[in-house]
Design a protein around this motif. Sequence first.
Motif, PDB file in Angstrom:
ATOM      1  N   VAL A  64       0.806  -1.227   0.000  1.00 43.59           N
ATOM      2  CA  VAL A  64       0.000   0.000   0.000  1.00 43.59           C
ATOM      3  C   VAL A  64       0.840   1.277   0.000  1.00 43.59           C
ATOM      4  O   VAL A  64       1.911   1.330   0.608  1.00 43.59           O
ATOM      5  CB  VAL A  64      -0.950   0.006   1.223  1.00 43.59           C
ATOM      6  N   ASP A  65       0.352   2.267  -0.711  1.00 45.73           N
ATOM      7  CA  ASP A  65       0.883   3.621  -0.625  1.00 45.73           C
ATOM      8  C   ASP A  65      -0.158   4.425   0.153  1.00 45.73           C
ATOM      9  O   ASP A  65      -1.230   4.754  -0.360  1.00 45.73           O
ATOM     10  CB  ASP A  65       1.064   4.208  -2.038  1.00 45.73           C
ATOM     11  N   ARG A  66       0.133   4.709   1.416  1.00 50.17           N
ATOM     12  CA  ARG A  66      -0.845   5.337   2.301  1.00 50.17           C
ATOM     13  C   ARG A  66      -1.326   6.691   1.783  1.00 50.17           C
ATOM     14  O   ARG A  66      -2.441   7.120   2.080  1.00 50.17           O
ATOM     15  CB  ARG A  66      -0.240   5.508   3.702  1.00 50.17           C
ATOM     16  N   LYS A  67      -0.480   7.355   0.996  1.00 48.94           N
ATOM     17  CA  LYS A  67      -0.854   8.692   0.517  1.00 48.94           C
ATOM     18  C   LYS A  67      -2.063   8.651  -0.417  1.00 48.94           C
ATOM     19  O   LYS A  67      -2.800   9.625  -0.524  1.00 48.94           O
ATOM     20  CB  LYS A  67       0.333   9.342  -0.205  1.00 48.94           C
ATOM     21  N   ILE A  68      -2.250   7.535  -1.104  1.00 54.32           N
ATOM     22  CA  ILE A  68      -3.356   7.442  -2.059  1.00 54.32           C
ATOM     23  C   ILE A  68      -4.325   6.306  -1.709  1.00 54.32           C
ATOM     24  O   ILE A  68      -5.187   5.949  -2.503  1.00 54.32           O
ATOM     25  CB  ILE A  68      -2.837   7.264  -3.507  1.00 54.32           C
ATOM     26  N   ALA A  69      -4.181   5.742  -0.495  1.00 51.36           N
ATOM     27  CA  ALA A  69      -5.015   4.596  -0.092  1.00 51.36           C
ATOM     28  C   ALA A  69      -6.495   4.956   0.014  1.00 51.36           C
ATOM     29  O   ALA A  69      -7.358   4.088  -0.075  1.00 51.36           O
ATOM     30  CB  ALA A  69      -4.519   4.020   1.238  1.00 51.36           C
ATOM     31  N   GLY A  70      -6.789   6.255   0.195  1.00 49.40           N
ATOM     32  CA  GLY A  70      -8.179   6.682   0.311  1.00 49.40           C
ATOM     33  C   GLY A  70      -8.786   7.135  -1.000  1.00 49.40           C
ATOM     34  O   GLY A  70      -9.909   7.638  -1.022  1.00 49.40           O
ATOM     35  N   ASP A  71      -8.090   6.932  -2.091  1.00 48.61           N
ATOM     36  CA  ASP A  71      -8.551   7.370  -3.415  1.00 48.61           C
ATOM     37  C   ASP A  71      -9.221   6.201  -4.141  1.00 48.61           C
ATOM     38  O   ASP A  71      -8.546   5.254  -4.537  1.00 48.61           O
ATOM     39  CB  ASP A  71      -7.351   7.879  -4.227  1.00 48.61           C
ATOM     40  N   PRO A  72     -10.540   6.233  -4.326  1.00 52.34           N
ATOM     41  CA  PRO A  72     -11.249   5.122  -4.968  1.00 52.34           C
ATOM     42  C   PRO A  72     -10.804   4.833  -6.395  1.00 52.34           C
ATOM     43  O   PRO A  72     -11.104   3.760  -6.937  1.00 52.34           O
ATOM     44  CB  PRO A  72     -12.719   5.575  -4.936  1.00 52.34           C
ATOM     45  N   SER A  73     -10.098   5.788  -7.027  1.00 48.90           N
ATOM     46  CA  SER A  73      -9.647   5.552  -8.408  1.00 48.90           C
ATOM     47  C   SER A  73      -8.310   4.803  -8.451  1.00 48.90           C
ATOM     48  O   SER A  73      -7.833   4.416  -9.515  1.00 48.90           O
ATOM     49  CB  SER A  73      -9.518   6.889  -9.155  1.00 48.90           C
ATOM     50  N   THR A  74      -7.717   4.599  -7.296  1.00 46.49           N
ATOM     51  CA  THR A  74      -6.432   3.893  -7.202  1.00 46.49           C
ATOM     52  C   THR A  74      -6.661   2.379  -7.144  1.00 46.49           C
ATOM     53  O   THR A  74      -7.654   1.918  -6.574  1.00 46.49           O
ATOM     54  CB  THR A  74      -5.674   4.340  -5.930  1.00 46.49           C
ATOM     55  N   ILE A  75      -5.744   1.628  -7.720  1.00 51.98           N
ATOM     56  CA  ILE A  75      -5.817   0.163  -7.652  1.00 51.98           C
ATOM     57  C   ILE A  75      -4.495  -0.376  -7.118  1.00 51.98           C
ATOM     58  O   ILE A  75      -3.418  -0.057  -7.643  1.00 51.98           O
ATOM     59  CB  ILE A  75      -6.102  -0.466  -9.036  1.00 51.98           C
ATOM     60  N   PHE A  76      -4.558  -1.197  -6.071  1.00 56.58           N
ATOM     61  CA  PHE A  76      -3.388  -1.916  -5.574  1.00 56.58           C
ATOM     62  C   PHE A  76      -3.513  -3.377  -5.974  1.00 56.58           C
ATOM     63  O   PHE A  76      -4.584  -3.978  -5.860  1.00 56.58           O
ATOM     64  CB  PHE A  76      -3.292  -1.818  -4.045  1.00 56.58           C
ATOM     65  N   ASN A  77      -2.408  -3.946  -6.470  1.00 63.19           N
ATOM     66  CA  ASN A  77      -2.417  -5.363  -6.819  1.00 63.19           C
ATOM     67  C   ASN A  77      -1.071  -6.000  -6.444  1.00 63.19           C
ATOM     68  O   ASN A  77      -0.273  -5.409  -5.718  1.00 63.19           O
ATOM     69  CB  ASN A  77      -2.726  -5.557  -8.309  1.00 63.19           C
ATOM     70  N   GLU A  78      -0.833  -7.206  -6.952  1.00 65.44           N
ATOM     71  CA  GLU A  78       0.372  -7.959  -6.587  1.00 65.44           C
ATOM     72  C   GLU A  78       1.668  -7.259  -7.001  1.00 65.44           C
ATOM     73  O   GLU A  78       2.735  -7.562  -6.452  1.00 65.44           O
ATOM     74  CB  GLU A  78       0.332  -9.359  -7.218  1.00 65.44           C
ATOM     75  N   LYS A  79       1.584  -6.348  -7.948  1.00 65.05           N
ATOM     76  CA  LYS A  79       2.794  -5.665  -8.428  1.00 65.05           C
ATOM     77  C   LYS A  79       3.040  -4.330  -7.706  1.00 65.05           C
ATOM     78  O   LYS A  79       4.057  -3.674  -7.938  1.00 65.05           O
ATOM     79  CB  LYS A  79       2.686  -5.423  -9.940  1.00 65.05           C
ATOM     80  N   SER A  80       2.108  -3.936  -6.845  1.00 64.95           N
ATOM     81  CA  SER A  80       2.231  -2.648  -6.141  1.00 64.95           C
ATOM     82  C   SER A  80       3.221  -2.748  -4.982  1.00 64.95           C
ATOM     83  O   SER A  80       3.305  -3.770  -4.307  1.00 64.95           O
ATOM     84  CB  SER A  80       0.870  -2.213  -5.595  1.00 64.95           C
ATOM     85  N   TRP A  81       3.957  -1.650  -4.790  1.00 64.65           N
ATOM     86  CA  TRP A  81       4.901  -1.588  -3.669  1.00 64.65           C
ATOM     87  C   TRP A  81       4.721  -0.305  -2.881  1.00 64.65           C
ATOM     88  O   TRP A  81       4.482   0.762  -3.451  1.00 64.65           O
ATOM     89  CB  TRP A  81       6.353  -1.638  -4.186  1.00 64.65           C
ATOM     90  N   ASN A  82       4.833  -0.413  -1.588  1.00 63.92           N
ATOM     91  CA  ASN A  82       4.879   0.762  -0.724  1.00 63.92           C
ATOM     92  C   ASN A  82       6.107   1.584  -1.130  1.00 63.92           C
ATOM     93  O   ASN A  82       7.230   1.090  -1.057  1.00 63.92           O
ATOM     94  CB  ASN A  82       4.996   0.285   0.740  1.00 63.92           C
ATOM     95  N   PRO A  83       5.916   2.849  -1.550  1.00 62.75           N
ATOM     96  CA  PRO A  83       7.033   3.648  -2.062  1.00 62.75           C
ATOM     97  C   PRO A  83       7.834   4.373  -0.976  1.00 62.75           C
ATOM     98  O   PRO A  83       8.774   5.105  -1.291  1.00 62.75           O
ATOM     99  CB  PRO A  83       6.328   4.659  -2.967  1.00 62.75           C
ATOM    100  N   ASN A  84       7.468   4.189   0.283  1.00 64.17           N
ATOM    101  CA  ASN A  84       8.131   4.928   1.355  1.00 64.17           C
ATOM    102  C   ASN A  84       9.637   4.700   1.388  1.00 64.17           C
ATOM    103  O   ASN A  84      10.115   3.581   1.205  1.00 64.17           O
ATOM    104  CB  ASN A  84       7.550   4.548   2.727  1.00 64.17           C
ATOM    105  N   THR A  85      10.360   5.766   1.645  1.00 67.01           N
ATOM    106  CA  THR A  85      11.807   5.701   1.790  1.00 67.01           C
ATOM    107  C   THR A  85      12.154   5.523   3.270  1.00 67.01           C
ATOM    108  O   THR A  85      11.284   5.630   4.142  1.00 67.01           O
ATOM    109  CB  THR A  85      12.455   7.001   1.290  1.00 67.01           C
ATOM    110  N   LEU A  86      13.413   5.269   3.541  1.00 61.30           N
ATOM    111  CA  LEU A  86      13.870   5.180   4.930  1.00 61.30           C
ATOM    112  C   LEU A  86      13.552   6.474   5.678  1.00 61.30           C
ATOM    113  O   LEU A  86      13.110   6.449   6.829  1.00 61.30           O
ATOM    114  CB  LEU A  86      15.376   4.902   4.972  1.00 61.30           C
TER     115      LEU A  86
END
Length: 347
Positions: free
Chosen positions: A138-160
């Motif tokens: 999940v990318d928390r920044k867009i997790a509340g956007d109904p137009s977003t799709i997360f699937n098996e290829k999605s990665w959390n983009p957060n940096t250290l």
Amino acid sequence: MTESKKQTVYISGVTGFIAQHIAKSLLESKNFKVIGSVRDSAKASSLVSNLNNNPDFEIDVIENIAEPNAFDESFKKYGKSIDFILHTASPFTFNISDVQKDLIDPAKNGSENIFKAAHLYATNLKHFVVTSSFAAIVDRKIAGDPSTIFNEKSWNPNTLEDGLKSPASGYTYSKTVAEQTIWSLAEKLNVGFGVTAVNPVLVLGPQAFDSNATKTLNTSCEFVRKLMQTKFGENIPDGLTGAAVDVRDVAKAHIMPLLDSQKFDKKRLFMTESPFSNQIILDSLNKVTGLQGQIAAGTPHKDDNLGNTFAKQDNTETKKLLGFEFTPVEKSVMDTAVQILKVQKEL
């Protein structure tokens, strides 16, 4: 199948909620032996008892999987006999004083330690499965956007840098870096065994053994227990919302790659079924005999369309690979409640 043909599965963190379901299923099949790592042998005694002192189950004590070379001695001992490794252990503490030291380093180092030891000493290893998380997707920044799709290829983009901002960010980053460490090492070491990650959302469902329902439950199932203790007419806040999946399905997803390594190699299994909220849990609990009309009702069915209010979770590829019907969240909740009520009645 004769005992000599039984294959050996090493499960790190075997006393965990998901891991106990896995161990139980493997041993009930009578096709596997299980070696389970624990931090403290005393804490494993109840599991040994619940498994009826099964001769095919053995405990391996590793006090801190994040210590350098933590698994080396163990894998030197068991290495050649291990056919499969399920890395379900996940170092995590809620009492965080240093996100890097308490969350990120243990998650990364634990994954690195077990994978390197597997490569070096488990010379007959056929498949390695790591319990990851939706947190790594999940990318928390867009997790509340109904137009977003997360699937098996999605990665959390957060940096250290993002991860160090708070314990919550640190946790999601730690799950991401732990899984990425596995994939990176698999490629770097050019391993000869299959690798799969299992990425569940919130995991609900009954405990593997009734006796485990007598104490404080794992964090996700505590949501259910607490709502079972509400009073009729009580006002219930909205609380946490998201998606949930049944523990028995997650356990099954860990086992299936052992049966067909080639099919599941290099796959991420995104384990998600349907939305949950306090209201959705209450709607399910109020169908359970003994609770209906006794606990809070909230506003029945007000969250029936909850899934349309946040990002879509598409696990079509996972469901196609696994080939079984996922358990509805309603059944997960009801089965949890029935188990708790049964145990309470027996006490």
